[in-house]
Design a protein around this motif. Structure first.
Motif, short mmCIF file in Angstrom:
data_model
loop_
_atom_site.label_atom_id
_atom_site.label_comp_id
_atom_site.label_asym_id
_atom_site.label_seq_id
_atom_site.Cartn_x
_atom_site.Cartn_y
_atom_site.Cartn_z
N GLY A 101 8.39 13.33 -0.14
CA GLY A 101 7.10 12.68 -0.22
C GLY A 101 7.12 11.23 -0.64
N ALA A 102 7.92 10.90 -1.65
CA ALA A 102 7.92 9.54 -2.17
C ALA A 102 8.50 8.56 -1.15
CB ALA A 102 8.70 9.47 -3.47
N VAL A 103 9.51 8.99 -0.40
CA VAL A 103 10.13 8.12 0.60
C VAL A 103 9.22 7.94 1.82
CG1 VAL A 103 12.10 7.87 2.17
CG2 VAL A 103 12.46 8.72 -0.15
N GLY A 104 8.50 9.00 2.18
CA GLY A 104 7.71 9.00 3.40
C GLY A 104 6.69 7.88 3.52
N PRO A 105 5.76 7.73 2.57
CA PRO A 105 4.75 6.68 2.71
C PRO A 105 5.36 5.28 2.79
CG PRO A 105 4.08 8.27 1.06
CD PRO A 105 5.49 8.61 1.42
N TRP A 106 6.37 5.03 1.97
CA TRP A 106 7.02 3.71 2.02
C TRP A 106 7.67 3.49 3.38
CZ3 TRP A 106 12.22 2.76 2.81
CH2 TRP A 106 12.61 1.41 2.71
N LEU A 107 8.40 4.51 3.87
CA LEU A 107 9.09 4.39 5.16
C LEU A 107 8.09 4.16 6.28
CD1 LEU A 107 11.55 4.60 7.01
CD2 LEU A 107 11.27 7.09 6.99
N PHE A 108 7.03 4.96 6.33
CA PHE A 108 6.06 4.81 7.40
C PHE A 108 5.27 3.51 7.28
CE2 PHE A 108 7.17 8.89 8.81
CZ PHE A 108 6.55 9.14 10.01
N VAL A 131 0.84 -1.20 0.00
CA VAL A 131 0.00 0.00 0.00
C VAL A 131 0.87 1.25 0.00
CG1 VAL A 131 -1.72 1.32 1.30
CG2 VAL A 131 -1.92 -1.17 1.14
N GLY A 132 1.93 1.23 0.83
CA GLY A 132 2.86 2.35 0.84
C GLY A 132 3.55 2.52 -0.49
N PHE A 133 3.88 1.39 -1.16
CA PHE A 133 4.53 1.44 -2.47
C PHE A 133 3.60 2.09 -3.51
CE2 PHE A 133 4.98 -0.68 -6.66
CZ PHE A 133 6.23 -0.19 -7.00
N ALA A 134 2.32 1.75 -3.46
CA ALA A 134 1.36 2.33 -4.40
C ALA A 134 1.23 3.84 -4.17
CB ALA A 134 0.00 1.66 -4.27
N SER A 135 1.26 4.24 -2.90
CA SER A 135 1.22 5.67 -2.59
C SER A 135 2.47 6.37 -3.11
CB SER A 135 1.11 5.87 -1.07
OG SER A 135 -0.09 5.32 -0.58
N THR A 136 3.60 5.69 -2.97
CA THR A 136 4.85 6.24 -3.50
C THR A 136 4.78 6.35 -5.02
OG1 THR A 136 6.15 5.37 -1.66
CG2 THR A 136 7.34 5.86 -3.68
N ALA A 137 4.16 5.36 -5.68
CA ALA A 137 4.01 5.40 -7.14
C ALA A 137 3.19 6.63 -7.55
CB ALA A 137 3.34 4.13 -7.64
N TYR A 138 2.15 6.93 -6.79
CA TYR A 138 1.32 8.12 -7.06
C TYR A 138 2.18 9.39 -6.99
CZ TYR A 138 -2.30 11.68 -6.25
OH TYR A 138 -3.09 12.81 -6.31
N LEU A 139 3.01 9.46 -5.96
CA LEU A 139 3.85 10.65 -5.78
C LEU A 139 4.94 10.74 -6.84
CD1 LEU A 139 4.08 10.55 -1.91
CD2 LEU A 139 2.88 12.24 -3.28
#
Length: 477
Positions: A417-424, A65-73
């Motif tokens: 931004g792109a690192v944040g969702p994946w990291l969290f 899910v975090g990866f998909a969010s990162t893809a969006y960013l």
């Protein structure tokens, strides 16, 4: 070749636009173009509040899910750079139709995702449309809104992200109701209907003209002046008198486009301190927002054991705090000033995050208390984040405005931004509150550091014409 000829253009377009009173035309600009932030808020919130449903439907992990969010960013980064470059070359108006079309197409396509690869790909392309919108729309709004209203208007428009967020939160409650939709269907309906509703905005934009400021730098000053004539006539037809033009006319050399080497030179050699300020503000707010907001639903479900179909109710007050911040504090950015207000909102956000993070780590705060804490934190953080977009869109020359917005959005989002969702997402998967707290402390430090940089080198752009804040590259004395 610089693509500049010997023709000197003398025009009063900037002065005429800045002397206008607030009117119906400006409201049209706000609603037809400002909808970008509503769309982004809707997209981000749907991805967050529907995260658990999407995770189970497509058999994903929290990291997926975090990866998909990162893809969006990352898509937003790509779209901002590509469409920002095209916006400065081809015009604001043409590009804000293209970027909206890209967004609508792939937001709808997200509803038909079948696995992590397809979901991430469609999110990437949806993000590309939104990133392009930021560059095309921010530059247009800045160039059409009078100087004395620019700060408050820009913050209020950016704050409308949270109208979309609230809409997304309410929608999630409906579509996750298994009495209405099957578990595998509800989240798909949300993405598809959201895209179709946004199609209405396409027709509103038909009434928005090309930026006269862009036209005057591209051998089309007469066309730009005619547009200003029409805007002024709309005021006179409603019985409004216009103040006289007192500022001297601008003198520019005609130019078809600005080479990339001049863009680089302006950012790194002509305005290095402004570049540092813009980078710091954008990167800090991107990490702060995207890391926390993209995974907030996972925090509620994994640590507070809130049912996924109830997450939307917790995001509503959170969205209210975010919307009220720019709306209520926005006037101060035009009166008290950019430098003190931006520094204040950044530092306050960072300090409050550190305090609430400590309470979260100790386990002494409930889900309701966490929501109240987020309301207070993001009351300030929303104004701070909005001011970052305001800053990078007004402190660089007209000829490179859209691309400058794109560059700072891309760098800030790519790093912060792109690192944040994946990291969290990964920190949440550990199940450790202390691990998540460490992530919060990182976000806090970034915001405080950016606030200090703004205090030291920020630009006092309040109530000044864009041409006074940063002279056009083709300006002639």
């Amino acid at each position: 070749m610089s693509q500049t000829d010997s023709t000197i253009i003398e025009t009063d377009i900037p002065a005429r636009l800045d002397r206008l009173p607030w009117g119906r035309f400006h409201w049209l600009v706000v609603f037809a173009l400002g909808i970008t932030w509503v769309l982004d808020g809707l997209e981000v919130t749907l991805a967050g509040t529907l995260a658990s449903a999407i995770r189970h439907s497509l058999q994903l992990t929290s990291a997926d899910v975090g990866f998909a969010s990162t893809a969006y960013l990352l898509g937003a980064v790509f779209g901002a750079l590509l469409f920002g470059w095209l916006t400065d070359r081809l015009g604001r108006r043409r590009l804000f139709f293209i970027t909206l079309t890209v967004y609508l197409t792939f937001a709808a396509a997200t509803a038909f995702s079948w696995d992590i690869a397809s979901f991430a790909a469609f999110r990437f392309l949806t993000g590309a449309g939104i990133g392009g919108e930021y560059a095309a729309i921010n530059s247009t709004i800045q160039e059409l809104i009078p100087a004395r209203y620019r700060g408050w208007t820009d913050l209020a428009i950016n704050g409308s992200f949270w109208i979309g967020a609230a809409t997304g939160a309410l929608s999630s409650v409906v579509v996750l109701d298994e009495a209405l939709f099957a578990p595998d269907t509800g989240w798909r309906v949300a993405f598809f209907v959201g895209a179709m509703l946004a199609a209405v905005i396409y027709f509103m934009r038909l009434w928005i003209p090309e930026s006269p400021r862009w036209l005057m730098t591209h051998h089309r000053a007469e066309e730009g002046a005619a547009i200003v004539d029409g805007i002024e006539e709309s005021f006179r037809n409603r019985g409004q008198s216009l103040p006289p033009v007192t500022a001297p006319p601008s003198r520019l050399r005609g130019r078809r486009y600005t080479p990339l080497r001049e863009v680089v030179s302006a950012l790194l050699q002509l305005y290095p301190r402004r570049t540092l300020v813009g980078f710091s503000l954008m990167a800090a707010q991107a990490f702060f927002y995207n890391a926390i907001f993209f995974t907030y639903a996972l925090v509620l479900t994994d640590f507070y054991h809130i049912r996924s179909d109830q997450v939307g109710w917790y995001l509503l007050p959170f969205a209210a705090g975010n919307f009220c911040g720019p709306l209520l504090l926005g006037r101060a950015f035009d009166t008290v000033g950019r430098r003190p207000m931006i520094a204040l909102t950044y530092v306050a956000s960072g300090l409050l995050l550190a305090v609430s993070g400590a309470l979260f780590a100790r386990g002494t705060i409930t889900a309701e208390g966490q929501t109240v804490a987020w309301m207070v934190i993001f009351f300030f953080a929303s104004a701070a984040a909005s001011s970052a977009y305001l800053t990078v869109s007004e402190i660089f020359p007209l000829e490179i405005r859209a691309l400058a917005i794109a560059v700072f959005f891309a760098i800030g989002t790519g790093i912060g931004g792109a690192v944040g969702p994946w990291l969290f997402g990964a920190l949440i998967d550990t199940g450790s509150r202390m691990s998540v707290f460490m992530g919060y402390l990182l976000g806090s430090a970034l915001m405080i550091g950016a606030g200090i940089i703004q205090w030291c080198w920020g630009v006092a752009a309040e109530r000044k014409s864009l041409e006074d804040v940063a002279r056009p590259l083709t300006y002639e004395d």
